[in-house]
Design a protein around this motif. Structure first.
Motif, PDB file in Angstrom:
ATOM      1  N   ALA A   1     -31.700 -15.332  12.690  1.00  8.69           N
ATOM      2  CA  ALA A   1     -30.626 -16.324  12.784  1.00  8.69           C
ATOM      3  C   ALA A   1     -29.812 -16.340  11.497  1.00  8.69           C
ATOM      4  CB  ALA A   1     -31.217 -17.697  13.043  1.00  8.69           C
TER       5      ALA A   1
ATOM      6  N   ARG B   1     -16.600 -19.533  14.295  1.00 11.30           N
ATOM      7  CA  ARG B   1     -15.341 -18.880  14.688  1.00 11.30           C
ATOM      8  C   ARG B   1     -14.831 -18.012  13.553  1.00 11.30           C
ATOM      9  NH1 ARG B   1     -10.972 -22.940  16.475  1.00 11.30           N
ATOM     10  NH2 ARG B   1     -11.930 -22.799  18.533  1.00 11.30           N
ATOM     11  N   ARG B   2     -14.784 -18.550  12.339  1.00  8.25           N
ATOM     12  CA  ARG B   2     -14.292 -17.731  11.223  1.00  8.25           C
ATOM     13  C   ARG B   2     -14.729 -18.332   9.891  1.00  8.25           C
ATOM     14  NH1 ARG B   2      -8.186 -19.124   9.548  1.00  8.25           N
ATOM     15  NH2 ARG B   2      -8.266 -21.330  10.056  1.00  8.25           N
TER      16      ARG B   2
ATOM     17  N   VAL C   1     -16.609 -23.073  16.487  1.00  2.54           N
ATOM     18  CA  VAL C   1     -15.828 -22.837  17.717  1.00  2.54           C
ATOM     19  C   VAL C   1     -15.178 -24.100  18.255  1.00  2.54           C
ATOM     20  CG1 VAL C   1     -16.960 -20.727  18.506  1.00  2.54           C
ATOM     21  CG2 VAL C   1     -17.991 -22.948  19.039  1.00  2.54           C
TER      22      VAL C   1
ATOM     23  N   ILE D   1     -20.346 -11.278   9.877  1.00  3.52           N
ATOM     24  CA  ILE D   1     -19.141 -11.789  10.550  1.00  3.52           C
ATOM     25  C   ILE D   1     -18.081 -10.681  10.525  1.00  3.52           C
ATOM     26  CG2 ILE D   1     -17.278 -13.517  10.382  1.00  3.52           C
ATOM     27  CD1 ILE D   1     -19.912 -14.794  11.202  1.00  3.52           C
TER      28      ILE D   1
ATOM     29  N   GLU E   1     -26.508 -24.091  11.587  1.00  2.32           N
ATOM     30  CA  GLU E   1     -25.545 -23.652  12.616  1.00  2.32           C
ATOM     31  C   GLU E   1     -26.030 -22.356  13.273  1.00  2.32           C
ATOM     32  OE1 GLU E   1     -23.213 -25.461  13.548  1.00  2.32           O
ATOM     33  OE2 GLU E   1     -22.867 -26.824  11.847  1.00  2.32           O
ATOM     34  N   ARG E   2     -25.598 -22.147  14.522  1.00  3.80           N
ATOM     35  CA  ARG E   2     -25.941 -20.896  15.207  1.00  3.80           C
ATOM     36  C   ARG E   2     -24.793 -19.917  15.084  1.00  3.80           C
ATOM     37  NH1 ARG E   2     -28.062 -23.937  19.718  1.00  3.80           N
ATOM     38  NH2 ARG E   2     -26.580 -22.926  21.102  1.00  3.80           N
ATOM     39  N   ARG E   3     -25.140 -18.645  14.986  1.00  3.38           N
ATOM     40  CA  ARG E   3     -24.131 -17.604  14.777  1.00  3.38           C
ATOM     41  C   ARG E   3     -23.010 -17.668  15.825  1.00  3.38           C
ATOM     42  NH1 ARG E   3     -24.438 -12.032  12.973  1.00  3.38           N
ATOM     43  NH2 ARG E   3     -26.544 -12.491  12.322  1.00  3.38           N
ATOM     44  N   GLU E   4     -23.371 -17.866  17.095  1.00  2.00           N
ATOM     45  CA  GLU E   4     -22.357 -17.838  18.157  1.00  2.00           C
ATOM     46  C   GLU E   4     -21.392 -19.016  18.057  1.00  2.00           C
ATOM     47  OE1 GLU E   4     -25.609 -17.933  18.565  1.00  2.00           O
ATOM     48  OE2 GLU E   4     -26.250 -19.306  20.155  1.00  2.00           O
ATOM     49  N   ASN E   5     -21.714 -19.987  17.231  1.00  2.49           N
ATOM     50  CA  ASN E   5     -20.822 -21.143  17.072  1.00  2.49           C
ATOM     51  C   ASN E   5     -19.866 -21.011  15.894  1.00  2.49           C
ATOM     52  OD1 ASN E   5     -21.774 -22.420  19.310  1.00  2.49           O
ATOM     53  ND2 ASN E   5     -23.365 -23.563  18.211  1.00  2.49           N
TER      54      ASN E   5
END
Ligand SMILES: NC(=O)c1ccc[n+]([C@@H]2O[C@H](COP(=O)([O-])OP(=O)(O)OC[C@H]3O[C@@H](n4cnc5c(N)ncnc54)[C@H](OP(=O)(O)O)[C@@H]3O)[C@@H](O)[C@H]2O)c1
Length: 374
Positions: free
Chosen positions: A125, A155-156, A239, A217, A149-153
């Motif tokens: 993670a 955005r930048r 996100v 990223i 926080e989770r990686r998929e969340n």
């Protein structure tokens, strides 16, 4: 762990090195100075390992190798600037040590290799990076924003840049600025290499590549903005549109403390910040016409195959030539651009990266004469 954490400091006489010693000294029950390296200066410190000399000298390299792989060593702080820090970083990671990394050049030239060296120990993670703990203030900020926080969340990432001494003076002729002007950073007191990198904005280009490797990223999801006050150390956008930032004074003892104490926090690592110090924060777009370094770094990272190593080595050699007053300030970025344009590409193995590094240094030495006349 009941005993203090044994810390080895590579580059103990430098700006990061001395501030690391300060953090260790102020937390004697928690940390112990296990080993250190000194170059031409001295700390007058005692430790289990004291290695003096220059990287590249066989005795220096062998003793550093023994120190960072010693079973008693827990954390290695890497703060020797430039490509010469790559070998000890890889040795420490292969030996299972935690590395508190200040030397961004290591991840720029060989990010994929370095991240692979601790992949076996990483938890997967994104916020749970184990093995490498960033000391660069921007990456420390991002790291802290990512905790929980989770990686998929994500955005930048948004890296903030002070802009260095020249950004706020658009009328200055960058062909004419002196070494003294370039070393006069408005916010941070740092070693000469990173201070010149801040003035060319190459520091931000190097940090872009560093962030890409460290946090996994994509390059096009990492932005740069100018923030002259250096209070917001960097930001993460999630996100849902939330922006998380880490704020604080421009004081490297904080990211050093975060890296050494992770996942704990040290009391009073730096003085408290008053709300007044947070007033008047500004954010501006980066002028890539005047400061093309970030664009060059992004292009080199996209190309891969040794181009980031060329960017890094050409920049190191060009900064050296500028500090020796052999080329003008604007010649630094022109040299790097020239080297990247002439490089035919290499591979991603350690040998290929070291070849690219050597090629770029030779290229700059051979071609810097054409910039002298300016
Ligand atoms: N300073 C900052 O605030 C800051 C912030 C973020 C990231 N960083 C990064 O941290 C790294 C260190 O920066 P710094 O500002 O601390 O640099 P610095 O003040 O110039 O100190 C460099 C240290 O490395 C040693 N060293 C230099 N060349 C060496 C060589 N050839 N062999 C062995 N040791 C050598 C120096 O020893 P002697 O001086 O005794 O010769 C000194 O201990 C850089 O990669 C920089 O980008 C720094």
């Amino acid at each position: 762990m009941t005993r203090p954490i044994n810390v080895a400091v590579l580059g103990a006489t430098g700006s990061i090195g001395r501030q690391t010693l300060d953090v260790i000294d102020r937390n004697p029950g928690r940390f112990r100075l296990f080993g250190l390296t000194e170059g031409v200066r001295s700390t007058n410190r005692e430790a289990d390992y004291l290695v003096q000399g220059q990287a590249g000298e066989p005795e220096f390299d062998a003793r550093v190798e023994s120190m960072v792989t010693d079973p008693r060593c827990d954390v290695v702080v890497v703060a020797i600037p430039g490509a010469r820090a790559l070998g000890p970083t890889l040795s420490a990671l292969h030996a299972g040590k935690d590395v508190a990394l200040a030397t961004k050049e290591v991840l720029v030239m060989a990010g994929a290799l370095v991240m692979k060296a601790f992949a076996g120990r990483a938890q997967g993670a994104l916020p749970e990076i184990k093995g490498i703990r960033p000391i660069d203030s921007e990456h420390s900020a991002i790291w802290q924003c990512l905790w929980g926080e989770r990686r998929e969340n994500v955005r930048r990432l948004i890296l903030t840049a002070s802009g260095g001494p020249f950004w706020a003076h658009p009328d200055l002729d960058l062909d004419q600025v002196s070494v003294e002007q370039a070393l006069n950073h408005p916010r941070w007191s740092m070693g000469p290499k990173v201070t010149v990198d801040s003035a060319t904005l190459m520091n931000k280009g190097l940090e872009l590549i560093e962030a890409h490797h460290l946090f996994g990223i994509p390059l096009d999801a990492i932005a740069v903005c100018i923030h002259p006050q250096s209070v917001v150390h960097s930001l993460v956008e999630l996100v849902d549109g939330s922006l998380k930032a880490q704020l604080g004074r421009p004081d490297m003892r904080l990211p050093i403390a975060v890296a050494l104490a992770y996942p704990d926090r040290l009391s009073d690592a730096v003085p408290s910040t008053s709300m007044k110090e947070l007033s008047g924060l500004e954010f501006h777009d980066l002028d890539e016409g005047r400061f093309p370094s970030v664009r060059l770094a992004r292009q080199a990272a996209v190309k891969g195959n040794g181009h980031p190593a060329v960017l890094n080595a050409a920049n190191e050699e060009a900064v050296k030539a500028f500090l020796a007053r052999e080329i003008p300030f604007s010649g630094i970025v022109r040299s790097v651009e020239g080297a990247l344009g002439a490089f035919k590409g290499g591979g991603e193995s350690l040998e290929a990266i070291l070849d690219a590094d050597r090629w770029a240094r030779a290229y700059i030495r051979e071609n810097s004469g054409s910039l002298r006349a300016l």
